[in-house]
Design a protein around this motif. Structure first.
Motif, PDB file in Angstrom:
ATOM      1  N   MET A   1      40.855  52.040 -72.613  1.00 17.05           N
ATOM      2  CA  MET A   1      40.325  50.687 -72.586  1.00 17.05           C
ATOM      3  C   MET A   1      40.827  49.971 -71.332  1.00 17.05           C
ATOM      4  SD  MET A   1      40.626  47.449 -75.195  1.00 17.05           S
ATOM      5  CE  MET A   1      42.274  46.971 -74.772  1.00 17.05           C
ATOM      6  N   ILE A   2      39.945  49.247 -70.680  1.00 17.62           N
ATOM      7  CA  ILE A   2      40.295  48.441 -69.518  1.00 17.62           C
ATOM      8  C   ILE A   2      40.321  46.984 -69.966  1.00 17.62           C
ATOM      9  CG2 ILE A   2      39.623  47.712 -67.207  1.00 17.62           C
ATOM     10  CD1 ILE A   2      38.146  50.417 -66.967  1.00 17.62           C
ATOM     11  N   ALA A   3      41.473  46.328 -69.748  1.00 13.55           N
ATOM     12  CA  ALA A   3      41.646  44.933 -70.151  1.00 13.55           C
ATOM     13  C   ALA A   3      41.756  44.053 -68.917  1.00 13.55           C
ATOM     14  CB  ALA A   3      42.900  44.787 -71.006  1.00 13.55           C
ATOM     15  N   LEU A   4      41.330  42.814 -69.086  1.00  9.05           N
ATOM     16  CA  LEU A   4      41.348  41.851 -67.999  1.00  9.05           C
ATOM     17  C   LEU A   4      41.958  40.560 -68.512  1.00  9.05           C
ATOM     18  CD1 LEU A   4      40.152  41.886 -65.079  1.00  9.05           C
ATOM     19  CD2 LEU A   4      38.190  40.691 -66.018  1.00  9.05           C
ATOM     20  N   GLY A   5      42.936  40.028 -67.800  1.00  2.43           N
ATOM     21  CA  GLY A   5      43.523  38.734 -68.118  1.00  2.43           C
ATOM     22  C   GLY A   5      43.123  37.745 -67.047  1.00  2.43           C
ATOM     23  N   LEU A   6      42.653  36.561 -67.442  1.00  2.00           N
ATOM     24  CA  LEU A   6      42.106  35.585 -66.497  1.00  2.00           C
ATOM     25  C   LEU A   6      42.783  34.228 -66.623  1.00  2.00           C
ATOM     26  CD1 LEU A   6      38.471  36.478 -67.437  1.00  2.00           C
ATOM     27  CD2 LEU A   6      39.491  36.924 -65.210  1.00  2.00           C
ATOM     28  N   ASP A   7      42.941  33.575 -65.490  1.00  2.00           N
ATOM     29  CA  ASP A   7      43.457  32.208 -65.485  1.00  2.00           C
ATOM     30  C   ASP A   7      42.876  31.493 -64.275  1.00  2.00           C
ATOM     31  OD1 ASP A   7      44.848  29.936 -66.183  1.00  2.00           O
ATOM     32  OD2 ASP A   7      46.834  30.776 -65.852  1.00  2.00           O
ATOM     33  N   GLY A   8      42.527  30.239 -64.454  1.00  2.00           N
ATOM     34  CA  GLY A   8      41.993  29.444 -63.358  1.00  2.00           C
ATOM     35  C   GLY A   8      43.110  28.860 -62.519  1.00  2.00           C
ATOM     36  N   PHE A   9      42.812  28.640 -61.236  1.00  2.00           N
ATOM     37  CA  PHE A   9      43.711  27.932 -60.348  1.00  2.00           C
ATOM     38  C   PHE A   9      42.867  27.188 -59.323  1.00  2.00           C
ATOM     39  CE2 PHE A   9      42.862  31.647 -57.922  1.00  2.00           C
ATOM     40  CZ  PHE A   9      43.287  31.482 -56.616  1.00  2.00           C
ATOM     41  N   ARG A  10      43.478  26.425 -58.450  1.00  2.00           N
ATOM     42  CA  ARG A  10      42.728  25.503 -57.589  1.00  2.00           C
ATOM     43  C   ARG A  10      41.675  26.168 -56.712  1.00  2.00           C
ATOM     44  NH1 ARG A  10      47.054  22.587 -54.155  1.00  2.00           N
ATOM     45  NH2 ARG A  10      48.185  23.037 -56.021  1.00  2.00           N
ATOM     46  N   ASN A  11      41.809  27.438 -56.398  1.00  2.00           N
ATOM     47  CA  ASN A  11      40.838  28.110 -55.534  1.00  2.00           C
ATOM     48  C   ASN A  11      39.883  29.022 -56.292  1.00  2.00           C
ATOM     49  OD1 ASN A  11      41.850  26.958 -53.138  1.00  2.00           O
ATOM     50  ND2 ASN A  11      43.517  28.422 -53.146  1.00  2.00           N
ATOM     51  N   GLY A  12      39.889  28.969 -57.597  1.00  2.00           N
ATOM     52  CA  GLY A  12      38.992  29.812 -58.394  1.00  2.00           C
ATOM     53  C   GLY A  12      39.705  30.413 -59.581  1.00  2.00           C
ATOM     54  N   TRP A  13      39.717  31.749 -59.622  1.00  2.00           N
ATOM     55  CA  TRP A  13      40.298  32.471 -60.759  1.00  2.00           C
ATOM     56  C   TRP A  13      41.185  33.588 -60.262  1.00  2.00           C
ATOM     57  CZ3 TRP A  13      39.264  31.088 -65.790  1.00  2.00           C
ATOM     58  CH2 TRP A  13      38.264  30.130 -65.955  1.00  2.00           C
ATOM     59  N   VAL A  14      42.219  33.883 -61.036  1.00  2.00           N
ATOM     60  CA  VAL A  14      43.024  35.075 -60.805  1.00  2.00           C
ATOM     61  C   VAL A  14      42.791  35.990 -62.003  1.00  2.00           C
ATOM     62  CG1 VAL A  14      45.115  34.084 -61.842  1.00  2.00           C
ATOM     63  CG2 VAL A  14      45.319  35.983 -60.242  1.00  2.00           C
ATOM     64  N   ALA A  15      42.572  37.260 -61.721  1.00  2.00           N
ATOM     65  CA  ALA A  15      42.307  38.249 -62.769  1.00  2.00           C
ATOM     66  C   ALA A  15      43.281  39.412 -62.610  1.00  2.00           C
ATOM     67  CB  ALA A  15      40.867  38.759 -62.673  1.00  2.00           C
ATOM     68  N   VAL A  16      43.917  39.788 -63.694  1.00  3.56           N
ATOM     69  CA  VAL A  16      44.766  40.980 -63.710  1.00  3.56           C
ATOM     70  C   VAL A  16      44.024  42.035 -64.520  1.00  3.56           C
ATOM     71  CG1 VAL A  16      46.966  41.971 -64.413  1.00  3.56           C
ATOM     72  CG2 VAL A  16      46.877  39.636 -63.500  1.00  3.56           C
ATOM     73  N   ARG A  17      43.722  43.153 -63.882  1.00  2.00           N
ATOM     74  CA  ARG A  17      42.977  44.240 -64.521  1.00  2.00           C
ATOM     75  C   ARG A  17      43.964  45.343 -64.881  1.00  2.00           C
ATOM     76  NH1 ARG A  17      39.788  48.870 -62.988  1.00  2.00           N
ATOM     77  NH2 ARG A  17      37.826  48.924 -64.151  1.00  2.00           N
ATOM     78  N   ILE A  18      43.962  45.745 -66.147  1.00  2.00           N
ATOM     79  CA  ILE A  18      44.876  46.777 -66.639  1.00  2.00           C
ATOM     80  C   ILE A  18      44.044  47.965 -67.095  1.00  2.00           C
ATOM     81  CG2 ILE A  18      46.667  47.345 -68.323  1.00  2.00           C
ATOM     82  CD1 ILE A  18      47.203  44.275 -68.488  1.00  2.00           C
ATOM     83  N   ASP A  19      44.223  49.071 -66.390  1.00  2.00           N
ATOM     84  CA  ASP A  19      43.520  50.315 -66.694  1.00  2.00           C
ATOM     85  C   ASP A  19      44.570  51.402 -66.851  1.00  2.00           C
ATOM     86  OD1 ASP A  19      41.866  52.495 -66.932  1.00  2.00           O
ATOM     87  OD2 ASP A  19      40.838  52.208 -65.021  1.00  2.00           O
ATOM     88  N   GLY A  20      45.004  51.637 -68.098  1.00  2.00           N
ATOM     89  CA  GLY A  20      46.094  52.578 -68.335  1.00  2.00           C
ATOM     90  C   GLY A  20      47.370  52.049 -67.697  1.00  2.00           C
ATOM     91  N   ALA A  21      47.989  52.853 -66.833  1.00  2.00           N
ATOM     92  CA  ALA A  21      49.218  52.444 -66.156  1.00  2.00           C
ATOM     93  C   ALA A  21      48.939  51.670 -64.869  1.00  2.00           C
ATOM     94  CB  ALA A  21      50.070  53.674 -65.838  1.00  2.00           C
ATOM     95  N   ARG A  22      47.690  51.600 -64.466  1.00  2.00           N
ATOM     96  CA  ARG A  22      47.337  50.934 -63.211  1.00  2.00           C
ATOM     97  C   ARG A  22      47.055  49.446 -63.444  1.00  2.00           C
ATOM     98  NH1 ARG A  22      42.566  52.325 -58.898  1.00  2.00           N
ATOM     99  NH2 ARG A  22      43.165  50.652 -57.508  1.00  2.00           N
ATOM    100  N   ARG A  23      47.720  48.609 -62.644  1.00  2.00           N
ATOM    101  CA  ARG A  23      47.522  47.153 -62.696  1.00  2.00           C
ATOM    102  C   ARG A  23      47.041  46.692 -61.324  1.00  2.00           C
ATOM    103  NH1 ARG A  23      49.460  49.148 -67.267  1.00  2.00           N
ATOM    104  NH2 ARG A  23      50.657  47.741 -68.566  1.00  2.00           N
ATOM    105  N   THR A  24      45.986  45.905 -61.310  1.00  2.00           N
ATOM    106  CA  THR A  24      45.515  45.326 -60.055  1.00  2.00           C
ATOM    107  C   THR A  24      45.284  43.838 -60.263  1.00  2.00           C
ATOM    108  OG1 THR A  24      43.233  45.927 -60.605  1.00  2.00           O
ATOM    109  CG2 THR A  24      44.431  47.428 -59.168  1.00  2.00           C
TER     110      THR A  24
END
Length: 110
Positions: free
Chosen positions: A1-24
């Motif tokens: 499963m690939i999960a995405l965590g999102l949060d807004g900030f002044r320039n748009g959005w930040v997204a953390v993508r979790i795919d197994g052990a890989r985080r981007t």
């Protein structure tokens, strides 16, 4: 499963993508760009459930748990803020007149 965590900030959005052990981490200018990241589940930092005064038990409990960083949990949305105002500064003047906390600026961009 690939999960995405999102949060807004002044320039748009930040997204953390979790795919197994890989985080981007991705910085996105507009919310519509999020779908291009590909994911199975996403969690977004957004208050759900509007009260008349913005106070919710879950926010009070979260603030207690995060102390001394309790200011990271902003006061929830109030329906009247968006029904009666398009300008966040004017809405915050009214909130203070009503004895309620100001609406956080990020809340207006959600």
């Amino acid at each position: 499963m690939i999960a995405l965590g999102l949060d807004g900030f002044r320039n748009g959005w930040v997204a953390v993508r979790i795919d197994g052990a890989r985080r981007t981490i991705h910085f996105i200018g507009h919310v519509r760009e999020i779908v291009a990241l590909g994911f199975d589940r996403a969690g977004i930092d957004i208050p759900i459930g509007m009260t008349e005064n913005g106070v919710r038990d879950c926010d009070l409990m979260a603030r207690e748990k995060l102390r001394p960083h309790s200011s990271r949990v902003f006061t929830g949305a109030r329906r009247w803020l968006w029904q009666d105002f398009t300008d966040p500064d004017k809405a915050n003047v009214e909130a203070q007149r009503r004895g309620q906390p100001r609406g956080a600026r990020p809340l207006w961009h959600l």
